[in-house]
Design a protein around this motif. Sequence first.
Motif, PDB file in Angstrom:
ATOM      1  N   VAL A  75     -24.453  29.126  -4.003  1.00  0.00           N
ATOM      2  CA  VAL A  75     -23.352  30.106  -3.992  1.00  0.00           C
ATOM      3  C   VAL A  75     -22.107  29.490  -4.609  1.00  0.00           C
ATOM      4  O   VAL A  75     -21.449  30.095  -5.470  1.00  0.00           O
ATOM      5  CB  VAL A  75     -23.064  30.575  -2.551  1.00  0.00           C
ATOM      6  N   PHE A  76     -21.775  28.267  -4.199  1.00  0.00           N
ATOM      7  CA  PHE A  76     -20.592  27.591  -4.740  1.00  0.00           C
ATOM      8  C   PHE A  76     -20.797  27.226  -6.210  1.00  0.00           C
ATOM      9  O   PHE A  76     -19.846  27.244  -6.996  1.00  0.00           O
ATOM     10  CB  PHE A  76     -20.280  26.344  -3.909  1.00  0.00           C
ATOM     11  N   ASP A  77     -22.023  26.922  -6.583  1.00  0.00           N
ATOM     12  CA  ASP A  77     -22.314  26.612  -7.981  1.00  0.00           C
ATOM     13  C   ASP A  77     -22.076  27.835  -8.856  1.00  0.00           C
ATOM     14  O   ASP A  77     -21.500  27.737  -9.940  1.00  0.00           O
ATOM     15  CB  ASP A  77     -23.762  26.135  -8.101  1.00  0.00           C
ATOM     16  N   ARG A  78     -22.494  28.995  -8.380  1.00  0.00           N
ATOM     17  CA  ARG A  78     -22.271  30.225  -9.160  1.00  0.00           C
ATOM     18  C   ARG A  78     -20.795  30.542  -9.276  1.00  0.00           C
ATOM     19  O   ARG A  78     -20.322  31.007 -10.326  1.00  0.00           O
ATOM     20  CB  ARG A  78     -23.034  31.395  -8.522  1.00  0.00           C
ATOM     21  N   ALA A  79     -20.046  30.306  -8.206  1.00  0.00           N
ATOM     22  CA  ALA A  79     -18.596  30.554  -8.256  1.00  0.00           C
ATOM     23  C   ALA A  79     -17.928  29.652  -9.280  1.00  0.00           C
ATOM     24  O   ALA A  79     -17.028  30.070 -10.014  1.00  0.00           O
ATOM     25  CB  ALA A  79     -17.983  30.333  -6.875  1.00  0.00           C
ATOM     26  N   THR A  80     -18.369  28.389  -9.341  1.00  0.00           N
ATOM     27  CA  THR A  80     -17.827  27.447 -10.322  1.00  0.00           C
ATOM     28  C   THR A  80     -18.187  27.871 -11.738  1.00  0.00           C
ATOM     29  O   THR A  80     -17.353  27.833 -12.650  1.00  0.00           O
ATOM     30  CB  THR A  80     -18.359  26.029 -10.040  1.00  0.00           C
ATOM     31  N   GLY A  88     -16.447  29.373   7.661  1.00  0.00           N
ATOM     32  CA  GLY A  88     -15.363  29.286   6.693  1.00  0.00           C
ATOM     33  C   GLY A  88     -14.357  30.409   6.769  1.00  0.00           C
ATOM     34  O   GLY A  88     -13.423  30.449   5.957  1.00  0.00           O
ATOM     35  N   THR A  89     -14.518  31.315   7.721  1.00  0.00           N
ATOM     36  CA  THR A  89     -13.609  32.454   7.786  1.00  0.00           C
ATOM     37  C   THR A  89     -13.038  32.695   9.171  1.00  0.00           C
ATOM     38  O   THR A  89     -12.195  33.566   9.343  1.00  0.00           O
ATOM     39  CB  THR A  89     -14.319  33.745   7.333  1.00  0.00           C
ATOM     40  N   LEU A 102     -26.447  34.236   4.663  1.00  0.00           N
ATOM     41  CA  LEU A 102     -25.819  32.998   5.145  1.00  0.00           C
ATOM     42  C   LEU A 102     -24.608  33.313   6.011  1.00  0.00           C
ATOM     43  O   LEU A 102     -23.560  32.682   5.900  1.00  0.00           O
ATOM     44  CB  LEU A 102     -25.409  32.129   3.945  1.00  0.00           C
ATOM     45  N   ARG A 103     -24.752  34.268   6.903  1.00  0.00           N
ATOM     46  CA  ARG A 103     -23.613  34.719   7.710  1.00  0.00           C
ATOM     47  C   ARG A 103     -23.117  33.640   8.661  1.00  0.00           C
ATOM     48  O   ARG A 103     -21.943  33.617   9.028  1.00  0.00           O
ATOM     49  CB  ARG A 103     -23.989  35.984   8.473  1.00  0.00           C
ATOM     50  N   SER A 148     -18.842  37.264  -0.323  1.00  0.00           N
ATOM     51  CA  SER A 148     -19.793  38.345  -0.595  1.00  0.00           C
ATOM     52  C   SER A 148     -21.174  37.788  -0.914  1.00  0.00           C
ATOM     53  O   SER A 148     -22.192  38.345  -0.487  1.00  0.00           O
ATOM     54  CB  SER A 148     -19.296  39.220  -1.752  1.00  0.00           C
ATOM     55  N   GLU A 149     -21.228  36.665  -1.643  1.00  0.00           N
ATOM     56  CA  GLU A 149     -22.511  36.058  -1.983  1.00  0.00           C
ATOM     57  C   GLU A 149     -23.194  35.481  -0.750  1.00  0.00           C
ATOM     58  O   GLU A 149     -24.412  35.568  -0.600  1.00  0.00           O
ATOM     59  CB  GLU A 149     -22.325  34.965  -3.042  1.00  0.00           C
ATOM     60  N   MET A 150     -22.423  34.866   0.136  1.00  0.00           N
ATOM     61  CA  MET A 150     -22.993  34.344   1.385  1.00  0.00           C
ATOM     62  C   MET A 150     -23.592  35.476   2.207  1.00  0.00           C
ATOM     63  O   MET A 150     -24.684  35.351   2.768  1.00  0.00           O
ATOM     64  CB  MET A 150     -21.928  33.620   2.197  1.00  0.00           C
TER      65      MET A 150
END
Length: 533
Positions: A57-62, A93-94, A86-87, A79-81
């Motif tokens: 998920v973080f790789d796609r954001a980068t 993180g929220t 991956l709730r 949204s990707e999580m």
Amino acid sequence: MDFNLKKRARHDVKVEVVSLEAKYPHNVMLYHYPPTEDIHIDEFEELALERLRLLRVFDRATTKGLRLLSEDWKEYVNSEMSRDGLRGYLRMGTTSSGIKHESDLQMRRRDYLSHFILRLAYCRSEDLLRWFVAREMEFFKYKFAALNTAEIKQFLEANSFHILPLTEEQKDEVKDGLYESTVGQSVSKIELLEFYKVPFTQVLDLVRTRRCYLKAGFAYVNTHDMVSIVGARQLDEIERGMQAAKSFIADVEADERISRMIKSLHNSYTGKDYTVCKDASVPIESLDQLSKTSMPLCMRMCHEHIRSQHHIKHGGRMQYGLFLKGIGVTLEDSLRFWREEFTKKMDVDKFARSYEYNIYHNYGKKGSMVNYTPYSCLKIIKEMAAPGDCHGCPYKSLDQTALKAKLSSYGLSPGAIDEIMFFVSRNHYQFACGKYFMLTHNSTVEPTINHPNNYFEESQILMGNRQKRAPGPAQQNNKVRASIKGAANRSMLNGDDDDELWKIAETQEKLYQSQKGIAEAFDDDLDLTEIMD
């Protein structure tokens, strides 16, 4: 001879039971001490794949070029999580670090264990190591950004950072500098912020971007930017931990239970399973039309190749044949489709002798009786297509001139082609495929494409031929019914992709004999103390 049972002196072993809250007191931990508990091999693999989904998920954001911790970045990551199931990580993180449920403690445990498991997989090469460290630091900063001022103080104290916020007197001495260097905050808000005085060498990223006040070799950092200080410590912990893992990786790989998994983990497909389709039955008579409307470029080119050449090499038969199985083409229809095409160039006996077995095999009806899974994007991108082949990823295998010509022949405008080529030129082939989807479907939302069958399913949903599944546990109990052009209904099963099966499947073209199954039953536990400590 005395057969009476003699009593032995009993020595009670005192087992220290540590609660989860004591072991994992905070959502944000520095991963300093390796875990020492025993876990089952099934949980070991489950945690590894779950962590890999998270880091991707973080790789796609980068890859999308979103600035770390910006609002757009957070919105995309959240949204990707949620979409990837991956709730638990999303909550870390929220929300506040305060314990609300037992599930929160269990999530901290999963976070901690999975991090150390992936160290074993990603310490094996410098490229893997760099990718892993970068993604882990992004996740660490994501979690830290959710902490409030009180939680940050608690974290600093618990991890012995030995830095205290400025007193009001100290703050007054440098207030002018704080006002000028704190961007995006009003004077009244700056007065409410807490600031920390640290050597400037600890926050070089803030110095570089002029986001802190410098005086006499010290940087004055506000609470929101403390992530730079703690992040430097976390980075050091991970890098030293990876070097330690590298030193005993040979011992770990000697254990056959986990060696194969950690070696192939980075290229594992972690999305939805498309082995069996029960959502819809796709008649082969509709394939010509579906290839133009709902197939990704890789499968459309395979379909066009077999229609024009009436033959396709082994790699293409595996790639396209399994895709057809995954979208809902039955075994009987698949046999009929391949037979009708191939017998335009050969007699029926040769087809039955040379090709029929492989079709039965892919459907799990011959050989090892494994119901093989359609190829994922990662698998297809790795394929090395030779001249005359039509399989593999066309965004990677075709030169740019040929790719532009192919896209133009499908009716895309020069501007649309340039949008796709922007990602192709940067080796972002899955993003290029997502852009192709948007342009050919007139969609305003770019889907995350990680599987050709995922592309097909999203297309059919958008066109109204299938229903989108409701997320959550109910998905497993309530089967969503859908159909294509009045055909029979089916539901999708879920499972894991095993990359090792492909290597076996690809040897079957000339070896028409039973295979030896590769799945092994693991009933014993893994001792993480032996592996990681």
